[in-house]
Motif scaffolding. Structure first.
Motif, PDB file in Angstrom:
ATOM      1  N   GLN A 171       0.957  -1.153  -0.024  1.00 20.33           N
ATOM      2  CA  GLN A 171      -0.017  -0.060  -0.091  1.00 20.33           C
ATOM      3  C   GLN A 171       0.826   1.261  -0.120  1.00 20.33           C
ATOM      4  OE1 GLN A 171      -2.538   0.350   3.384  1.00 20.33           O
ATOM      5  NE2 GLN A 171      -3.589   2.075   2.770  1.00 20.33           N
ATOM      6  N   VAL A 172       0.644   2.190  -1.072  1.00 17.07           N
ATOM      7  CA  VAL A 172       1.408   3.255  -1.039  1.00 17.07           C
ATOM      8  C   VAL A 172       0.656   4.382  -0.151  1.00 17.07           C
ATOM      9  CG1 VAL A 172       1.921   5.196  -2.310  1.00 17.07           C
ATOM     10  CG2 VAL A 172       1.796   2.919  -3.552  1.00 17.07           C
ATOM     11  N   ARG A 173       1.547   5.004   0.730  1.00 13.89           N
ATOM     12  CA  ARG A 173       1.345   5.869   1.782  1.00 13.89           C
ATOM     13  C   ARG A 173       2.298   7.228   1.651  1.00 13.89           C
ATOM     14  NH1 ARG A 173       0.096   4.809   7.631  1.00 13.89           N
ATOM     15  NH2 ARG A 173      -0.933   6.601   7.285  1.00 13.89           N
ATOM     16  N   LEU A 174       1.644   8.416   1.613  1.00  9.94           N
ATOM     17  CA  LEU A 174       2.362   9.693   1.687  1.00  9.94           C
ATOM     18  C   LEU A 174       1.929  10.282   2.894  1.00  9.94           C
ATOM     19  CD1 LEU A 174       3.071   8.716  -1.303  1.00  9.94           C
ATOM     20  CD2 LEU A 174       3.162  11.495  -2.001  1.00  9.94           C
ATOM     21  N   VAL A 175       2.592  10.673   3.800  1.00  7.16           N
ATOM     22  CA  VAL A 175       2.193  11.221   5.266  1.00  7.16           C
ATOM     23  C   VAL A 175       2.879  12.413   5.326  1.00  7.16           C
ATOM     24  CG1 VAL A 175       1.712  10.856   7.656  1.00  7.16           C
ATOM     25  CG2 VAL A 175       1.581   8.997   6.275  1.00  7.16           C
ATOM     26  N   GLN A 176       2.227  13.597   5.443  1.00  8.96           N
ATOM     27  CA  GLN A 176       2.852  14.953   5.406  1.00  8.96           C
ATOM     28  C   GLN A 176       2.849  15.204   6.941  1.00  8.96           C
ATOM     29  OE1 GLN A 176       0.665  16.226   1.542  1.00  8.96           O
ATOM     30  NE2 GLN A 176       1.103  18.067   2.939  1.00  8.96           N
ATOM     31  N   PHE A 177       3.947  15.964   7.396  1.00  7.71           N
ATOM     32  CA  PHE A 177       4.252  16.616   8.615  1.00  7.71           C
ATOM     33  C   PHE A 177       4.681  18.198   8.509  1.00  7.71           C
ATOM     34  CE2 PHE A 177       4.237  12.555  10.690  1.00  7.71           C
ATOM     35  CZ  PHE A 177       4.657  11.512   9.735  1.00  7.71           C
ATOM     36  N   GLY A 178       4.264  18.949   9.612  1.00  4.34           N
ATOM     37  CA  GLY A 178       4.617  20.303   9.604  1.00  4.34           C
ATOM     38  C   GLY A 178       3.422  21.111   9.287  1.00  4.34           C
ATOM     39  N   GLY A 179       3.614  22.424   8.766  1.00  8.65           N
ATOM     40  CA  GLY A 179       2.730  23.408   8.626  1.00  8.65           C
ATOM     41  C   GLY A 179       2.004  24.035   9.878  1.00  8.65           C
ATOM     42  N   GLY A 180       1.132  24.626   9.706  1.00  8.37           N
ATOM     43  CA  GLY A 180       0.308  25.542  10.855  1.00  8.37           C
ATOM     44  C   GLY A 180       0.562  27.077  10.710  1.00  8.37           C
ATOM     45  N   LEU A 181       0.430  27.663  11.728  1.00  6.82           N
ATOM     46  CA  LEU A 181       0.645  29.328  11.456  1.00  6.82           C
ATOM     47  C   LEU A 181       1.712  29.937  11.866  1.00  6.82           C
ATOM     48  CD1 LEU A 181      -1.224  31.904  11.580  1.00  6.82           C
ATOM     49  CD2 LEU A 181      -1.652  31.562  14.166  1.00  6.82           C
ATOM     50  N   VAL A 182       2.051  30.833  11.069  1.00  7.51           N
ATOM     51  CA  VAL A 182       3.439  31.567  11.172  1.00  7.51           C
ATOM     52  C   VAL A 182       3.085  33.223  10.860  1.00  7.51           C
ATOM     53  CG1 VAL A 182       4.145  30.869   8.772  1.00  7.51           C
ATOM     54  CG2 VAL A 182       5.826  31.398  10.313  1.00  7.51           C
ATOM     55  N   GLN A 183       4.102  33.802  11.387  1.00  8.36           N
ATOM     56  CA  GLN A 183       4.041  35.327  11.083  1.00  8.36           C
ATOM     57  C   GLN A 183       4.486  35.650   9.912  1.00  8.36           C
ATOM     58  OE1 GLN A 183       5.462  37.530  14.498  1.00  8.36           O
ATOM     59  NE2 GLN A 183       3.617  37.368  15.609  1.00  8.36           N
ATOM     60  N   PRO A 184       4.252  36.623   8.934  1.00  6.25           N
ATOM     61  CA  PRO A 184       5.101  37.062   7.898  1.00  6.25           C
ATOM     62  C   PRO A 184       6.278  37.163   8.000  1.00  6.25           C
ATOM     63  CG  PRO A 184       2.819  38.273   7.951  1.00  6.25           C
ATOM     64  CD  PRO A 184       3.167  37.422   9.148  1.00  6.25           C
ATOM     65  N   GLY A 185       7.190  36.891   7.117  1.00  5.05           N
ATOM     66  CA  GLY A 185       8.699  36.629   7.452  1.00  5.05           C
ATOM     67  C   GLY A 185       9.248  35.474   7.772  1.00  5.05           C
ATOM     68  N   GLY A 186       8.312  34.884   8.455  1.00  5.33           N
ATOM     69  CA  GLY A 186       8.877  33.357   9.382  1.00  5.33           C
ATOM     70  C   GLY A 186       9.120  32.359   8.456  1.00  5.33           C
ATOM     71  N   SER A 187       9.359  31.359   8.913  1.00  7.99           N
ATOM     72  CA  SER A 187       9.922  29.995   8.234  1.00  7.99           C
ATOM     73  C   SER A 187       8.911  28.683   8.811  1.00  7.99           C
ATOM     74  CB  SER A 187      11.421  29.537   8.544  1.00  7.99           C
ATOM     75  OG  SER A 187      11.991  30.850   7.986  1.00  7.99           O
ATOM     76  N   LEU A 188       8.795  27.810   7.933  1.00  8.64           N
ATOM     77  CA  LEU A 188       8.267  26.629   8.142  1.00  8.64           C
ATOM     78  C   LEU A 188       9.002  25.279   7.294  1.00  8.64           C
ATOM     79  CD1 LEU A 188       4.451  27.398   8.519  1.00  8.64           C
ATOM     80  CD2 LEU A 188       5.950  26.548  10.232  1.00  8.64           C
ATOM     81  N   ARG A 189       9.107  24.232   8.081  1.00  9.40           N
ATOM     82  CA  ARG A 189       9.464  23.189   7.158  1.00  9.40           C
ATOM     83  C   ARG A 189       8.320  22.017   7.369  1.00  9.40           C
ATOM     84  NH1 ARG A 189      13.854  18.452   8.624  1.00  9.40           N
ATOM     85  NH2 ARG A 189      15.120  18.523   6.830  1.00  9.40           N
ATOM     86  N   LEU A 190       8.136  21.589   5.898  1.00  8.32           N
ATOM     87  CA  LEU A 190       7.297  20.629   5.751  1.00  8.32           C
ATOM     88  C   LEU A 190       7.911  19.377   5.315  1.00  8.32           C
ATOM     89  CD1 LEU A 190       4.354  22.339   3.243  1.00  8.32           C
ATOM     90  CD2 LEU A 190       4.608  22.271   5.761  1.00  8.32           C
ATOM     91  N   SER A 191       7.313  18.299   5.887  1.00  7.13           N
ATOM     92  CA  SER A 191       7.985  16.933   5.477  1.00  7.13           C
ATOM     93  C   SER A 191       6.883  15.979   4.900  1.00  7.13           C
ATOM     94  CB  SER A 191       8.596  16.364   6.961  1.00  7.13           C
ATOM     95  OG  SER A 191       9.376  17.233   7.398  1.00  7.13           O
ATOM     96  N   CYS A 192       7.278  15.030   4.232  1.00  5.41           N
ATOM     97  CA  CYS A 192       6.543  13.989   3.450  1.00  5.41           C
ATOM     98  C   CYS A 192       7.158  12.619   3.487  1.00  5.41           C
ATOM     99  CB  CYS A 192       6.113  14.608   2.003  1.00  5.41           C
ATOM    100  SG  CYS A 192       5.212  13.412   1.200  1.00  5.41           S
ATOM    101  N   ALA A 193       6.711  11.823   4.509  1.00  7.34           N
ATOM    102  CA  ALA A 193       7.262  10.590   4.463  1.00  7.34           C
ATOM    103  C   ALA A 193       6.642   9.422   3.556  1.00  7.34           C
ATOM    104  CB  ALA A 193       7.074   9.949   6.104  1.00  7.34           C
ATOM    105  N   THR A 194       7.154   8.767   2.831  1.00  6.55           N
ATOM    106  CA  THR A 194       6.438   8.043   1.896  1.00  6.55           C
ATOM    107  C   THR A 194       6.979   6.474   2.301  1.00  6.55           C
ATOM    108  OG1 THR A 194       8.433   7.666   0.486  1.00  6.55           O
ATOM    109  CG2 THR A 194       7.111   9.483   0.215  1.00  6.55           C
TER     110      THR A 194
END
Length: 117
Positions: free
Chosen positions: A1-24
């Motif tokens: 079974q193929v799965r792509l599960v994402q992590f990260g995201g959310g609320l951030v202020q302008p100018g900020g940073s976020l990192r998204l991850s995707c595990a397969t």
């Protein structure tokens, strides 16, 4: 079974940073091109960044110089580092795995990114 599960995201202020991850799982990860898309209500999904199995990268014009896509074949994961975020980056972000002219085409569950003060 193929799965792509994402992590990260959310609320951030302008100018900020976020990192998204995707595990397969369930795919030969190293053979797949990996993309990040985003979508806002009423609009089509927009390609944000892509990375090929040969590690060639491509970015949408609106994120060039701010976002970085990377992959770890050993961990079977893809990442999207997002810096200097703007309110217009607010969207649901999706990871995508594809090969053979999208004969094989799989999506993550999506994760909300909101850029707001």
């Amino acid at each position: 079974q193929v799965r792509l599960v994402q992590f990260g995201g959310g609320l951030v202020q302008p100018g900020g940073s976020l990192r998204l991850s995707c595990a397969t799982s369930g795919i030969i990860f190293s053979a797949y091109g990996m993309d990040w898309y985003r979508q806002t209500p009423g609009n089509e999904r927009e390609l944000v960044a892509s990375i090929t199995s040969e590690l060639d990268t491509n970015y949408g014009d609106s994120v060039k110089g701010r976002f970085t896509i990377s992959r770890d074949n050993a961990k079977r994961m893809v990442y999207l580092q997002m810096n200097s975020l703007k309110p217009e980056d607010t969207a649901v972000y999706y990871c995508n795995a594809h090969r053979d002219s999208r004969l094989y085409d799989y999506w993550g569950q999506g994760t909300q990114v909101t850029v707001s003060s």
